[in-house]
Design a protein around this motif. Structure first.
Motif, PDB file in Angstrom:
ATOM      1  N   TYR A 155     -23.998 -17.916   0.888  1.00  0.00           N
ATOM      2  CA  TYR A 155     -24.162 -16.721   0.623  1.00  0.00           C
ATOM      3  C   TYR A 155     -24.903 -16.165   1.644  1.00  0.00           C
ATOM      4  O   TYR A 155     -24.871 -15.130   2.246  1.00  0.00           O
ATOM      5  CB  TYR A 155     -24.341 -16.410  -0.786  1.00  0.00           C
ATOM      6  N   ILE A 158     -23.609 -15.975   5.467  1.00  0.00           N
ATOM      7  CA  ILE A 158     -22.495 -14.925   5.397  1.00  0.00           C
ATOM      8  C   ILE A 158     -23.564 -13.807   5.811  1.00  0.00           C
ATOM      9  O   ILE A 158     -23.035 -13.299   6.862  1.00  0.00           O
ATOM     10  CB  ILE A 158     -21.812 -14.541   4.172  1.00  0.00           C
ATOM     11  N   ALA A 163     -21.944 -17.325   9.105  1.00  0.00           N
ATOM     12  CA  ALA A 163     -21.316 -18.316   7.975  1.00  0.00           C
ATOM     13  C   ALA A 163     -19.979 -19.173   8.635  1.00  0.00           C
ATOM     14  O   ALA A 163     -19.440 -18.370   9.642  1.00  0.00           O
ATOM     15  CB  ALA A 163     -20.666 -17.439   6.975  1.00  0.00           C
ATOM     16  N   ASP A 165     -15.962 -21.038   7.980  1.00  0.00           N
ATOM     17  CA  ASP A 165     -14.810 -20.698   6.857  1.00  0.00           C
ATOM     18  C   ASP A 165     -15.281 -21.412   5.466  1.00  0.00           C
ATOM     19  O   ASP A 165     -15.161 -20.731   4.270  1.00  0.00           O
ATOM     20  CB  ASP A 165     -13.784 -21.153   7.288  1.00  0.00           C
ATOM     21  N   TRP A 168     -17.836 -19.325   3.317  1.00  0.00           N
ATOM     22  CA  TRP A 168     -17.170 -18.194   2.724  1.00  0.00           C
ATOM     23  C   TRP A 168     -16.577 -18.830   1.446  1.00  0.00           C
ATOM     24  O   TRP A 168     -16.623 -18.001   0.104  1.00  0.00           O
ATOM     25  CB  TRP A 168     -16.159 -17.612   3.665  1.00  0.00           C
ATOM     26  N   THR A 172     -17.676 -17.501  -2.443  1.00  0.00           N
ATOM     27  CA  THR A 172     -16.593 -16.458  -3.144  1.00  0.00           C
ATOM     28  C   THR A 172     -17.124 -16.144  -4.710  1.00  0.00           C
ATOM     29  O   THR A 172     -16.916 -15.049  -5.140  1.00  0.00           O
ATOM     30  CB  THR A 172     -15.344 -17.094  -3.059  1.00  0.00           C
TER      31      THR A 172
END
Length: 298
Positions: A155, A158, A163, A165, A168, A172
């Protein structure tokens, strides 16, 4: 599937859900197809949701000029949508990054907006952004969650702009009040529904003129509702207060147990909060002297 043509010739699609007075809905993402909004927690019981697929997303065609993905360039699409529906004034709802588009529309066409509802909405159009520090503060509230340790560093990357993939995916759960089967299914549609190139262009330089926008909304005699989740970091409830204070007649609803998608986390509370705001009469006699009705925790 109904469509209409934007001023530059781009074919735009929209979807109608429910019955009742129309509520124009703008998705966030940015540039995510509107399907993720669903029925907004059953708000279709109270209103006819008129939901726009922004250009290049969902069932709407991509534009000939990719520069028109910039947020301010899409204001004309919202105005064309209003005219297509034959409405003189509109109740307008926007989620997340769609909040910037809704604000820019309201600034350019203040007389066309009867009410404005921002659901965990961004306000870069007014010069208020959500910082990495805000995100870290919000994340710390989730420290008791079983997934917290595995998601925390992802997190942070991001909001640091580094970040992957995989980051992410790992982070989430922070966007949902409950990381359950409903949330997982909702999150799984994000990538396929999002136009990444358009998202990169959405806030390109020149999209916002905050000083001009603040001057308009400060004098704007229109009721505004800001809905934020108690567990969301964008915006944190205290940052949503800052945004609300920029309007003459705004009220803030902080929904307990909700994250960035409050209609999924607390659908009944979300539905009652938004429907109650929309169905209420002008209510000038109930407004406080400063034009705010204050925080409501529902």
């Amino acid at each position: 599937m109904p469509t209409f043509t934007a001023s530059d010739g781009t074919r735009l699609a929209h979807h109608t859900r429910g019955d009742g007075e129309p509520l124009l809905c703008l998705p966030g993402g940015p540039m995510r197809a509107s399907a993720y909004l669903g029925d907004l927690g059953g708000l279709t019981r109270h209103r006819r949701l008129c939901v726009l697929d922004l250009r290049g997303t969902g069932d709407s065609a991509p534009p000939a000029d990719p520069a028109t993905y910039r947020c301010d360039r899409q204001v004309d699409d919202v105005e064309a949508f209003r005219a297509h529906l034959g409405l003189d004034r509109i109740d307008l709802l926007a989620h997340s990054a769609g909040g910037d588009l809704a604000l820019l529309y309201a600034v350019r066409h203040p007389g066309r907006v009867r009410t404005l509802t921002l659901v965990t909405g961004r306000a870069r159009a007014l010069g208020v952004d959500f910082t990495a520090e805000h995100r870290a503060e919000g994340a710390a509230r989730r420290s008791a969650e079983p997934w917290f340790e595995s998601a925390r560093e992802a997190y942070g990357r991001i909001w640091a702009g580094t970040a992957t993939d995989a980051d992410w995916d790992a982070a989430t759960p922070f966007f949902y009040g409950r990381w359950d089967a409903v949330a997982r299914a909702h999150a799984a549609t994000d990538v396929e529904q999002t136009n990444e190139d358009a998202a990169d262009r959405y806030v390109a330089p020149g999209a916002f003129r905050p000083a001009e926008a603040r001057a308009v909304v400060a004098a704007w005699d229109t009721r505004v509702l800001l809905v934020t989740g108690e567990l969301d970091s964008g915006p944190l409830p205290r940052v949503a207060v800052v945004v609300a204070d920029l309007f003459r007649r705004a009220e803030l609803a902080v929904l307990p147990g909700a994250g960035h998608f409050p209609w999924l986390d607390v659908p009944e509370v979300f539905r009652e909060t938004v429907a109650g705001f929309l169905d209420r009469e002008d209510g000038r006699e109930d407004d406080r002297e400063d034009g705010r009705e204050g925080d409501r925790r529902g």
